[in-house]
Enzyme design. Structure first.
Site, PDB file in Angstrom:
ATOM      1  N   GLY A   1     -31.498  -5.997  42.038  1.00 21.86           N
ATOM      2  CA  GLY A   1     -32.209  -4.806  41.567  1.00 21.86           C
ATOM      3  C   GLY A   1     -33.473  -4.580  42.388  1.00 21.86           C
TER       4      GLY A   1
ATOM      5  N   ARG B   1     -25.830  -5.188  44.849  1.00 24.97           N
ATOM      6  CA  ARG B   1     -25.309  -6.424  44.239  1.00 24.97           C
ATOM      7  C   ARG B   1     -23.945  -6.619  44.888  1.00 24.97           C
ATOM      8  NH1 ARG B   1     -28.829  -7.637  40.300  1.00 24.97           N
ATOM      9  NH2 ARG B   1     -29.833  -5.882  39.239  1.00 24.97           N
ATOM     10  N   PHE B   2     -23.700  -7.810  45.385  1.00 23.32           N
ATOM     11  CA  PHE B   2     -22.480  -8.017  46.165  1.00 23.32           C
ATOM     12  C   PHE B   2     -21.872  -9.374  45.780  1.00 23.32           C
ATOM     13  CE2 PHE B   2     -20.503  -8.794  50.526  1.00 23.32           C
ATOM     14  CZ  PHE B   2     -19.535  -7.813  50.387  1.00 23.32           C
TER      15      PHE B   2
ATOM     16  N   THR C   1     -38.293  -9.502  42.256  1.00 20.25           N
ATOM     17  CA  THR C   1     -37.531  -8.921  41.143  1.00 20.25           C
ATOM     18  C   THR C   1     -38.494  -8.622  40.008  1.00 20.25           C
ATOM     19  OG1 THR C   1     -36.003  -9.430  39.319  1.00 20.25           O
ATOM     20  CG2 THR C   1     -36.890 -11.310  40.474  1.00 20.25           C
TER      21      THR C   1
ATOM     22  N   ASP D   1     -37.805  -9.088  37.045  1.00 21.06           N
ATOM     23  CA  ASP D   1     -37.448  -9.951  35.909  1.00 21.06           C
ATOM     24  C   ASP D   1     -38.316 -11.202  35.758  1.00 21.06           C
ATOM     25  OD1 ASP D   1     -35.417  -8.158  35.489  1.00 21.06           O
ATOM     26  OD2 ASP D   1     -33.867  -9.383  36.420  1.00 21.06           O
TER      27      ASP D   1
ATOM     28  N   MET E   1     -36.011  -4.432  30.040  1.00 20.54           N
ATOM     29  CA  MET E   1     -35.191  -5.154  31.022  1.00 20.54           C
ATOM     30  C   MET E   1     -35.650  -6.606  31.182  1.00 20.54           C
ATOM     31  SD  MET E   1     -34.359  -2.628  34.180  1.00 20.54           S
ATOM     32  CE  MET E   1     -32.945  -1.528  34.127  1.00 20.54           C
ATOM     33  N   GLY E   2     -34.964  -7.323  32.029  1.00 19.65           N
ATOM     34  CA  GLY E   2     -35.345  -8.713  32.299  1.00 19.65           C
ATOM     35  C   GLY E   2     -34.168  -9.668  32.327  1.00 19.65           C
ATOM     36  N   ARG E   3     -32.978  -9.118  32.135  1.00 19.93           N
ATOM     37  CA  ARG E   3     -31.780  -9.968  32.006  1.00 19.93           C
ATOM     38  C   ARG E   3     -32.027 -11.044  30.969  1.00 19.93           C
ATOM     39  NH1 ARG E   3     -27.506  -9.192  35.526  1.00 19.93           N
ATOM     40  NH2 ARG E   3     -28.159  -7.818  37.188  1.00 19.93           N
TER      41      ARG E   3
ATOM     42  N   ARG F   1     -38.426  -0.018  36.838  1.00 17.95           N
ATOM     43  CA  ARG F   1     -38.383  -0.609  38.188  1.00 17.95           C
ATOM     44  C   ARG F   1     -39.197   0.186  39.209  1.00 17.95           C
ATOM     45  NH1 ARG F   1     -32.283  -2.803  38.415  1.00 17.95           N
ATOM     46  NH2 ARG F   1     -31.963  -1.267  40.053  1.00 17.95           N
TER      47      ARG F   1
HETATM   48  O1  F6P Z   1     -32.678  -7.548  38.103  1.00 23.22           O
HETATM   49  C1  F6P Z   1     -33.426  -6.411  37.829  1.00 23.22           C
HETATM   50  C2  F6P Z   1     -32.751  -5.593  36.777  1.00 23.22           C
HETATM   51  O2  F6P Z   1     -33.527  -4.433  36.557  1.00 23.22           O
HETATM   52  C3  F6P Z   1     -32.495  -6.316  35.444  1.00 23.22           C
HETATM   53  O3  F6P Z   1     -33.630  -6.337  34.636  1.00 23.22           O
HETATM   54  C4  F6P Z   1     -31.365  -5.509  34.891  1.00 23.22           C
HETATM   55  O4  F6P Z   1     -30.549  -6.251  34.017  1.00 23.22           O
HETATM   56  C5  F6P Z   1     -30.576  -5.134  36.101  1.00 23.22           C
HETATM   57  O5  F6P Z   1     -31.478  -5.180  37.195  1.00 23.22           O
HETATM   58  C6  F6P Z   1     -29.941  -3.803  36.020  1.00 23.22           C
HETATM   59  O6  F6P Z   1     -29.395  -3.489  37.245  1.00 23.22           O
HETATM   60  P1  F6P Z   1     -27.932  -2.991  37.433  1.00 23.22           P
HETATM   61  O7  F6P Z   1     -27.944  -1.575  37.070  1.00 23.22           O
HETATM   62  O8  F6P Z   1     -27.617  -3.242  38.864  1.00 23.22           O
HETATM   63  O9  F6P Z   1     -27.086  -3.826  36.497  1.00 23.22           O
END
Ligand code: F6P
Length: 329
Positions: free
Chosen positions: A15, A76-77, A129, A131, A173-175, A262
């Site tokens: 991200g 993301r890959f 990031t 997060d 957010m933050g996973r 973000r």
């Molecule tokens: O890693 C940053 C982040 O904003 C996370 O907080 C969030 O879960 C993710 O990216 C969302 O990104 P994507 O839309 O690629 O899943």
């Protein structure tokens, strides 16, 4: 260690985060000062696989430092886990005579970095990031800017909630990392916080809201880290709000901040730290080191081997949550 080549490349991965452009700008300017030839790898690991590699110039980075996002794009890959994909990526680096790659990203991006080092590439990580989910560093580039965005959004939402005595749940957010939620919650005096360390089911959530309503007659703001609900058999956050609303006879409004978290204006702290972490990494590489990540630990710039760094865990924030926010509940 003898330096193999003066060519060094950078990619941004995962991200995007405000201040990735500050990392890129510092990488180009500082490495040129040190006598290197900087390269860009566009679109993260995917671009590496697709050979999207281009020489960087000072002109490319002119006045980009405070622009949100990343001028070299990100991706993301997950395919990078595949050895055959990685072989193509490595052969692209070789074709370009590049044996050193700087990766600015989060947790997942560091795993890709480790894979690069296993294939003989000099891999250097810069924590980037929103997060703050990198155990090796107390701080990741983009976190502070995002936190400030979130705090602004919460304050704006609270105004309306307070005028109407509404209850709201705000998803952040933050996973799996609680830091954005907890720090924003403490900063804005939220009424309750839910993170991965204190997930409630719908009945427990309803009880908490009932208790909050008993003691608080005006607005109620509850912060919840994303991705905890609607997974592992749990109701979605919307469903949980609806469930509790039906039990207490009062609407609970859900606000999802999403990607606005973000972007926005970079904070001075983020701009400063992005510079220190990137230039420090270049210096450490220039001194003959490789396969490390730069980090800030207890306020000090440090360099940690990639294989050790990815095993380091982020701290729990529950003590803070219970002390300042979820007290008496
Ligand atoms: O890693 C940053 C982040 O904003 C996370 O907080 C969030 O879960 C993710 O990216 C969302 O990104 P994507 O839309 O690629 O899943």
């Amino acid at each position: 260690m003898k330096k193999d080549s003066k060519k060094i490349a950078i990619l941004t991965s995962g991200g995007d985060a405000t201040c990735m452009n500050k990392v890129i700008s510092t990488f180009v300017k500082y490495s040129i000062d040190k006598g290197y030839e900087p390269y860009f790898i566009y679109e993260g690991y995917e671009g590496l696989y697709k050979n999207k590699i281009k020489k960087a110039s000072l002109k490319d980075v002119r006045m980009i430092y405070d622009r949100a996002g990343t001028i070299i794009k990100s991706s993301r890959f997950p395919e990078f886990k595949d050895e055959n994909i990685r072989k193509v990526a490595i052969s692209n680096l070789k074709k370009n005579n590049i044996d050193t790659v700087f990766v600015c990203g989060g947790n997942g991006s560091y795993i890709g970095l480790l894979r690069l080092t296993e294939e003989g590439i000099n891999g250097i990580g810069i924590p980037g990031t929103i997060d703050n989910d990198i155990g090796s560093s107390d701080y990741t580039v983009g976190f502070d800017s995002s936190l400030n965005n979130i705090v602004e959004s919460i304050k704006q939402i609270r105004t309306t909630m307070e005028s109407h005595n509404f209850i709201t749940v705000i998803e952040i957010m933050g996973r799996q990392c609680p830091d954005l939620t907890v720090m924003a919650g403490v900063a804005t005096e939220a009424d309750y916080i839910i993170t991965k360390d204190n997930i409630l089911d719908e009945k427990q959530f309803t009880e908490v809201v009932k208790k909050l309503r008993k003691s608080e007659k005006e607005s109620i703001v509850i912060l919840v880290t994303e991705l905890l609900y609607g997974v592992d058999g749990r109701l979605s956050l919307k469903e949980m709000c609806n469930y509790a609303s039906s039990k207490i006879g009062e609407k609970i409004r859900l606000n999802v901040l999403s990607y606005s978290q973000r972007a926005g204006t970079p904070t001075a702290l983020d701009l400063y730290n992005a510079t220190i972490l990137t230039a420090g990494a270049i210096d450490h590489f220039d001194a003959g080191n490789k396969n490390f990540v730069s980090a800030l630990k207890n306020g000090k710039l440090q360099f940690i081997d990639v294989d050790k760094a990815i095993k380091m865990k982020t701290p729990s924030r529950m003590e803070i949550v219970n002390k300042f926010v979820n007290k008496n509940l």
